[in-house]
Design a protein around this motif. Structure first.
Motif, PDB file in Angstrom:
ATOM      1  N   UNK A  55       4.637   3.490   2.389  1.00  0.00           N
ATOM      2  CA  UNK A  55       4.548   4.410   1.255  1.00  0.00           C
ATOM      3  C   UNK A  55       3.266   5.240   1.265  1.00  0.00           C
ATOM      4  N   UNK A  56       2.270   4.821   2.053  1.00  0.00           N
ATOM      5  CA  UNK A  56       1.015   5.579   2.191  1.00  0.00           C
ATOM      6  C   UNK A  56       1.045   6.469   3.435  1.00  0.00           C
ATOM      7  N   UNK A  57       2.240   6.625   4.020  1.00  0.00           N
ATOM      8  CA  UNK A  57       2.432   7.439   5.230  1.00  0.00           C
ATOM      9  C   UNK A  57       1.650   6.896   6.429  1.00  0.00           C
ATOM     10  N   UNK A  58       1.449   5.578   6.460  1.00  0.00           N
ATOM     11  CA  UNK A  58       0.777   4.912   7.576  1.00  0.00           C
ATOM     12  C   UNK A  58       1.774   3.998   8.271  1.00  0.00           C
ATOM     13  N   UNK A  59       1.537   3.762   9.559  1.00  0.00           N
ATOM     14  CA  UNK A  59       2.380   2.808  10.264  1.00  0.00           C
ATOM     15  C   UNK A  59       2.159   1.419   9.671  1.00  0.00           C
ATOM     16  N   UNK A  60       3.229   0.675   9.383  1.00  0.00           N
ATOM     17  CA  UNK A  60       3.051  -0.682   8.876  1.00  0.00           C
ATOM     18  C   UNK A  60       2.259  -1.527   9.885  1.00  0.00           C
ATOM     19  N   UNK A  61       1.455  -2.440   9.372  1.00  0.00           N
ATOM     20  CA  UNK A  61       0.692  -3.321  10.263  1.00  0.00           C
ATOM     21  C   UNK A  61       0.456  -4.657   9.595  1.00  0.00           C
ATOM     22  N   UNK A  62       0.051  -5.628  10.366  1.00  0.00           N
ATOM     23  CA  UNK A  62      -0.125  -6.988   9.886  1.00  0.00           C
ATOM     24  C   UNK A  62      -1.295  -7.178   8.945  1.00  0.00           C
ATOM     25  N   UNK A  63      -2.146  -6.179   8.789  1.00  0.00           N
ATOM     26  CA  UNK A  63      -3.279  -6.294   7.868  1.00  0.00           C
ATOM     27  C   UNK A  63      -2.836  -6.121   6.419  1.00  0.00           C
ATOM     28  N   UNK A  64      -1.651  -5.589   6.199  1.00  0.00           N
ATOM     29  CA  UNK A  64      -1.142  -5.333   4.851  1.00  0.00           C
ATOM     30  C   UNK A  64      -0.001  -6.275   4.513  1.00  0.00           C
ATOM     31  N   UNK A  65       0.259  -6.410   3.223  1.00  0.00           N
ATOM     32  CA  UNK A  65       1.419  -7.158   2.747  1.00  0.00           C
ATOM     33  C   UNK A  65       2.419  -6.146   2.200  1.00  0.00           C
ATOM     34  N   UNK A  66       3.680  -6.362   2.493  1.00  0.00           N
ATOM     35  CA  UNK A  66       4.726  -5.447   2.056  1.00  0.00           C
ATOM     36  C   UNK A  66       5.780  -6.211   1.263  1.00  0.00           C
ATOM     37  N   UNK A  67       6.410  -5.529   0.340  1.00  0.00           N
ATOM     38  CA  UNK A  67       7.520  -6.115  -0.414  1.00  0.00           C
ATOM     39  C   UNK A  67       8.684  -5.138  -0.412  1.00  0.00           C
ATOM     40  N   UNK A  68       9.859  -5.664  -0.534  1.00  0.00           N
ATOM     41  CA  UNK A  68      11.069  -4.875  -0.714  1.00  0.00           C
ATOM     42  C   UNK A  68      11.599  -5.261  -2.088  1.00  0.00           C
ATOM     43  N   UNK A  69      11.785  -4.289  -2.946  1.00  0.00           N
ATOM     44  CA  UNK A  69      12.222  -4.551  -4.313  1.00  0.00           C
ATOM     45  C   UNK A  69      13.520  -3.808  -4.596  1.00  0.00           C
ATOM     46  N   UNK A  70      14.483  -4.533  -5.111  1.00  0.00           N
ATOM     47  CA  UNK A  70      15.759  -3.947  -5.496  1.00  0.00           C
ATOM     48  C   UNK A  70      15.857  -3.995  -7.017  1.00  0.00           C
ATOM     49  N   UNK A  71      16.486  -2.997  -7.623  1.00  0.00           N
ATOM     50  CA  UNK A  71      16.679  -3.077  -9.076  1.00  0.00           C
ATOM     51  C   UNK A  71      17.612  -4.246  -9.409  1.00  0.00           C
ATOM     52  N   UNK A  72      17.527  -4.741 -10.621  1.00  0.00           N
ATOM     53  CA  UNK A  72      18.369  -5.855 -11.040  1.00  0.00           C
ATOM     54  C   UNK A  72      19.834  -5.541 -10.748  1.00  0.00           C
ATOM     55  N   UNK A  73      20.490  -6.427 -10.028  1.00  0.00           N
ATOM     56  CA  UNK A  73      21.887  -6.235  -9.650  1.00  0.00           C
ATOM     57  C   UNK A  73      22.082  -5.201  -8.560  1.00  0.00           C
ATOM     58  N   UNK A  74      20.995  -4.737  -7.957  1.00  0.00           N
ATOM     59  CA  UNK A  74      21.088  -3.660  -6.982  1.00  0.00           C
ATOM     60  C   UNK A  74      20.853  -4.073  -5.551  1.00  0.00           C
ATOM     61  N   UNK A  75      21.104  -5.335  -5.226  1.00  0.00           N
ATOM     62  CA  UNK A  75      20.949  -5.735  -3.829  1.00  0.00           C
ATOM     63  C   UNK A  75      22.014  -5.053  -2.981  1.00  0.00           C
ATOM     64  N   UNK A  76      21.775  -4.927  -1.683  1.00  0.00           N
ATOM     65  CA  UNK A  76      22.751  -4.251  -0.822  1.00  0.00           C
ATOM     66  C   UNK A  76      24.126  -4.916  -0.904  1.00  0.00           C
TER      67      UNK A  76
END
Length: 55
Positions: free
Chosen positions: A18-39
């Motif tokens: 979301x910061x337009x940077x390549x993901x890396x192991x120094x950061x923590x990431x989460x995936x959030x779905x709206x309530x009842x909005x899982x794939x």
């Protein structure tokens, strides 16, 4: 091993966070779905992280 059929699978990817940077192991990431909005899935869904060479 069986391959996933196009009607059974969808593949999406991103190369930056979301910061337009390549993901890396120094950061923590989460995936959030709206309530009842899982794939929608009748079998399973998964999330996979790959390195620069997509391995």
């Amino acid at each position: 091993m069986y391959g996933n059929q196009p009607s059974e699978s969808r593949y999406f990817f991103v190369e930056v966070d979301s910061a337009e940077q390549r993901p890396n192991g120094a950061n923590r990431y989460t995936v959030t779905f709206p309530k009842g909005g899982t794939p929608p899935a009748t079998g399973f869904w998964s999330l996979t992280m790959y390195g620069r060479g997509f391995f």
